[in-house]
Design an enzyme around this catalytic site. Sequence first.
Site, PDB file in Angstrom:
ATOM      1  N   HIS A  75      -8.512   9.174  -2.879  1.00 42.74           N
ATOM      2  CA  HIS A  75      -8.460  10.587  -2.181  1.00 42.74           C
ATOM      3  C   HIS A  75      -8.121  11.502  -3.231  1.00 42.74           C
ATOM      4  CE1 HIS A  75      -7.365   7.712   1.227  1.00 42.74           C
ATOM      5  NE2 HIS A  75      -8.089   8.719   1.799  1.00 42.74           N
ATOM      6  N   SER A 131      -5.422   7.624  11.774  1.00 34.84           N
ATOM      7  CA  SER A 131      -5.910   8.616  10.746  1.00 34.84           C
ATOM      8  C   SER A 131      -6.220   9.954  11.437  1.00 34.84           C
ATOM      9  CB  SER A 131      -7.018   8.145  10.001  1.00 34.84           C
ATOM     10  OG  SER A 131      -7.573   9.092   9.193  1.00 34.84           O
ATOM     11  N   SER A 132      -6.166  11.142  10.765  1.00 33.84           N
ATOM     12  CA  SER A 132      -6.565  12.530  11.434  1.00 33.84           C
ATOM     13  C   SER A 132      -8.161  12.341  11.226  1.00 33.84           C
ATOM     14  CB  SER A 132      -6.230  13.592  10.621  1.00 33.84           C
ATOM     15  OG  SER A 132      -6.611  13.644   9.122  1.00 33.84           O
ATOM     16  N   CYS A 133      -9.001  11.839  10.737  1.00 29.01           N
ATOM     17  CA  CYS A 133     -10.217  11.428  10.658  1.00 29.01           C
ATOM     18  C   CYS A 133     -10.870  10.877  12.265  1.00 29.01           C
ATOM     19  CB  CYS A 133     -11.054  10.698   9.844  1.00 29.01           C
ATOM     20  SG  CYS A 133     -10.706   9.047   9.529  1.00 29.01           S
ATOM     21  N   TYR A 150     -14.846   4.229   9.274  1.00 34.70           N
ATOM     22  CA  TYR A 150     -13.409   4.136   9.299  1.00 34.70           C
ATOM     23  C   TYR A 150     -12.753   4.639  10.695  1.00 34.70           C
ATOM     24  CZ  TYR A 150      -8.230   4.806   7.529  1.00 34.70           C
ATOM     25  OH  TYR A 150      -7.181   4.840   7.347  1.00 34.70           O
ATOM     26  N   GLY A 164       0.790  -1.046   0.015  1.00 33.05           N
ATOM     27  CA  GLY A 164      -0.038  -0.067  -0.035  1.00 33.05           C
ATOM     28  C   GLY A 164       0.902   1.357  -0.014  1.00 33.05           C
ATOM     29  N   LEU A 165       0.060   2.587   0.053  1.00 29.80           N
ATOM     30  CA  LEU A 165       0.802   3.786   0.030  1.00 29.80           C
ATOM     31  C   LEU A 165       1.777   3.946   1.418  1.00 29.80           C
ATOM     32  CD1 LEU A 165       0.628   6.576  -1.051  1.00 29.80           C
ATOM     33  CD2 LEU A 165      -1.111   7.171   0.749  1.00 29.80           C
ATOM     34  N   LYS A 207     -10.581   3.050  13.580  1.00 28.17           N
ATOM     35  CA  LYS A 207      -9.032   3.596  13.805  1.00 28.17           C
ATOM     36  C   LYS A 207      -8.931   3.865  15.332  1.00 28.17           C
ATOM     37  CE  LYS A 207      -6.814   3.021  10.281  1.00 28.17           C
ATOM     38  NZ  LYS A 207      -5.531   1.999  10.138  1.00 28.17           N
ATOM     39  N   THR A 254      -1.826  12.866   9.036  1.00 32.91           N
ATOM     40  CA  THR A 254      -2.961  13.911   8.136  1.00 32.91           C
ATOM     41  C   THR A 254      -3.210  13.242   6.712  1.00 32.91           C
ATOM     42  OG1 THR A 254      -3.387  15.721   7.732  1.00 32.91           O
ATOM     43  CG2 THR A 254      -1.181  15.184   7.186  1.00 32.91           C
TER      44      THR A 254
HETATM   45  O1  GFB Z   1      -9.270  13.239  -0.048  1.00 33.61           O
HETATM   46  P1  GFB Z   1     -10.978  13.019  -0.012  1.00 33.61           P
HETATM   47  O2  GFB Z   1     -11.568  11.926  -0.415  1.00 33.61           O
HETATM   48  O3  GFB Z   1     -10.911  12.495   1.605  1.00 33.61           O
HETATM   49  O4  GFB Z   1     -11.424  14.387   0.146  1.00 33.61           O
HETATM   50  P2  GFB Z   1     -11.176  13.354   3.163  1.00 33.61           P
HETATM   51  C1  GFB Z   1     -10.906  15.505   0.535  1.00 33.61           C
HETATM   52  C2  GFB Z   1     -11.603  16.639  -0.058  1.00 33.61           C
HETATM   53  O5  GFB Z   1     -11.305  16.975  -1.486  1.00 33.61           O
HETATM   54  C3  GFB Z   1     -13.230  16.766   0.184  1.00 33.61           C
HETATM   55  C4  GFB Z   1     -12.603  17.118  -2.374  1.00 33.61           C
HETATM   56  O6  GFB Z   1     -13.882  17.974   0.285  1.00 33.61           O
HETATM   57  C5  GFB Z   1     -13.673  16.149  -1.401  1.00 33.61           C
HETATM   58  O7  GFB Z   1     -14.886  16.618  -1.769  1.00 33.61           O
HETATM   59  N1  GFB Z   1     -12.573  16.506  -3.727  1.00 33.61           N
HETATM   60  C6  GFB Z   1     -12.374  17.494  -4.794  1.00 33.61           C
HETATM   61  C7  GFB Z   1     -12.189  15.239  -3.911  1.00 33.61           C
HETATM   62  N2  GFB Z   1     -12.187  16.450  -5.774  1.00 33.61           N
HETATM   63  C8  GFB Z   1     -12.262  15.204  -5.468  1.00 33.61           C
HETATM   64  C9  GFB Z   1     -12.121  14.032  -5.948  1.00 33.61           C
HETATM   65  O8  GFB Z   1     -12.204  13.947  -7.252  1.00 33.61           O
HETATM   66  N3  GFB Z   1     -12.006  12.969  -5.456  1.00 33.61           N
HETATM   67  C10 GFB Z   1     -11.992  13.147  -4.158  1.00 33.61           C
HETATM   68  N4  GFB Z   1     -11.822  11.882  -3.425  1.00 33.61           N
HETATM   69  N5  GFB Z   1     -11.929  14.142  -3.211  1.00 33.61           N
HETATM   70  C11 GFB Z   1     -10.808  11.256   4.154  1.00 33.61           C
HETATM   71  C12 GFB Z   1     -11.580   9.858   4.658  1.00 33.61           C
HETATM   72  O9  GFB Z   1     -11.495  12.136   4.212  1.00 33.61           O
HETATM   73  O10 GFB Z   1      -9.405  11.222   4.743  1.00 33.61           O
HETATM   74  C13 GFB Z   1     -10.544   8.806   5.150  1.00 33.61           C
HETATM   75  O11 GFB Z   1     -12.444   9.659   3.748  1.00 33.61           O
HETATM   76  C14 GFB Z   1      -9.328   9.135   5.435  1.00 33.61           C
HETATM   77  O12 GFB Z   1     -11.317   8.072   5.877  1.00 33.61           O
HETATM   78  C15 GFB Z   1      -8.567  10.275   4.838  1.00 33.61           C
HETATM   79  O13 GFB Z   1      -9.389   9.520   6.994  1.00 33.61           O
HETATM   80  C16 GFB Z   1      -7.420  10.745   5.641  1.00 33.61           C
HETATM   81  O14 GFB Z   1     -10.162  14.392   3.649  1.00 33.61           O
HETATM   82  O15 GFB Z   1     -12.412  14.198   3.086  1.00 33.61           O
END
Ligand code: GFB
Length: 333
Positions: A200, A128-130, A157, A34-35, A161, A185
């Site tokens: 992400h 995770s920061s979440c 999730y 993984g990453l 965690k 983070t």
């Molecule tokens: O990275 P992300 O999916 O996770 O989204 P979280 C971060 C922000 O980017 C959100 C926006 O506000 C999304 O709406 N965003 C914009 C996008 N365009 C896109 C896109 O094309 N794809 C995605 N994926 N996002 C995660 C948690 O939350 O953080 C996990 O779901 C984990 O559980 C991780 O903890 C660290 O930051 O919102």
Amino acid sequence: MELKKKIWVVLMIPTMMVAAMNKEAKIYVAGHNGLVGSALVRHFEREGYTNIVTRSFTDLDLRNQSDVHQFFQQERPEYVFLAAAKVGGILANATYPASFLYDNLAIELNVIHAAYRSGVKKLLFLGSSCIYPRNCPQPIKEDYLLTSELEKTNEAYAIAKIAGLKLCEAYNRQYGTRFISVMPTNLYGPHDNFDLQVSHVIPALLRKFVEAKRAGNPEVTVWGTGAPYREFLYVDDLADACVFLMNNYDGDEIVNIGTGTDCTIAELASVIKKEVGYKGTIVFDASKPDGTPRKLLNVEKLFSLGWQPAVSLESGLQKTMAWCTTNAVFEQE
Ligand code: GFB
């Protein structure tokens, strides 16, 4: 120095000093494809560690209790980095909450219990920061954990965690183990998942901008309003911080790992657009979720222990793009 003081100093030193891993130590990296796990393996190879143990998912499903216990009894690793997890972006978390809860709880229960039973010297658990409440004060200190409600989009999730870090605490208290927990983070870098449905934000936007540039598309759509803030850490920096903490930290309290700075998703999209060299327009799709408004970590504890990140966002994006080019990531569907 008077004799009483001398004796006190001699007695205190062993408990204050943390025994660092030697380069021949047997180290199990759970989740090495993984990453995070792959960054840890890169780190160990670069630093000359010689006894790294890994198992692919096809050889060892960490959700299977008896297989995990058998593996630990056979291999008897001295150190464990628990980087195996079911992870995904905002959409994946909201779509598959049962898998995120079940898989992560099962992995944590099996690996942490097997590590205790087989006498592992020290384990590092990646959270995770979440795990922190949706609306907590910024930047987020470690002791804001469990002070109010979680963000709904990744609640499953986060609960898994939190259970993992509490398991580490409980095993330390009841059995005297040395299991530490770190809270990174948002991460990005080589070996990330670039599938738009589950990824992400950084891998998603890299793919979207690269493909739009190639196809000559006039617009790239970014999910949400662009207003949420996120903090991004290049995964090789995370690996470096994890090894640093394994070698230098023995406390029971969790430790945040981040950069101490964040930006809005709109700003991130502009930076990625520039790095990719895309000339079109960015549009925001507000029908998609924003998730947590902000989750900037307070990294005072980590920085005061003596660790700092080395890779800027721009440089990390360039390294990630170079890896994507080498591995033809955007040629694959
Ligand atoms: O990275 P992300 O999916 O996770 O989204 P979280 C971060 C922000 O980017 C959100 C926006 O506000 C999304 O709406 N965003 C914009 C996008 N365009 C896109 C896109 O094309 N794809 C995605 N994926 N996002 C995660 C948690 O939350 O953080 C996990 O779901 C984990 O559980 C991780 O903890 C660290 O930051 O919102």
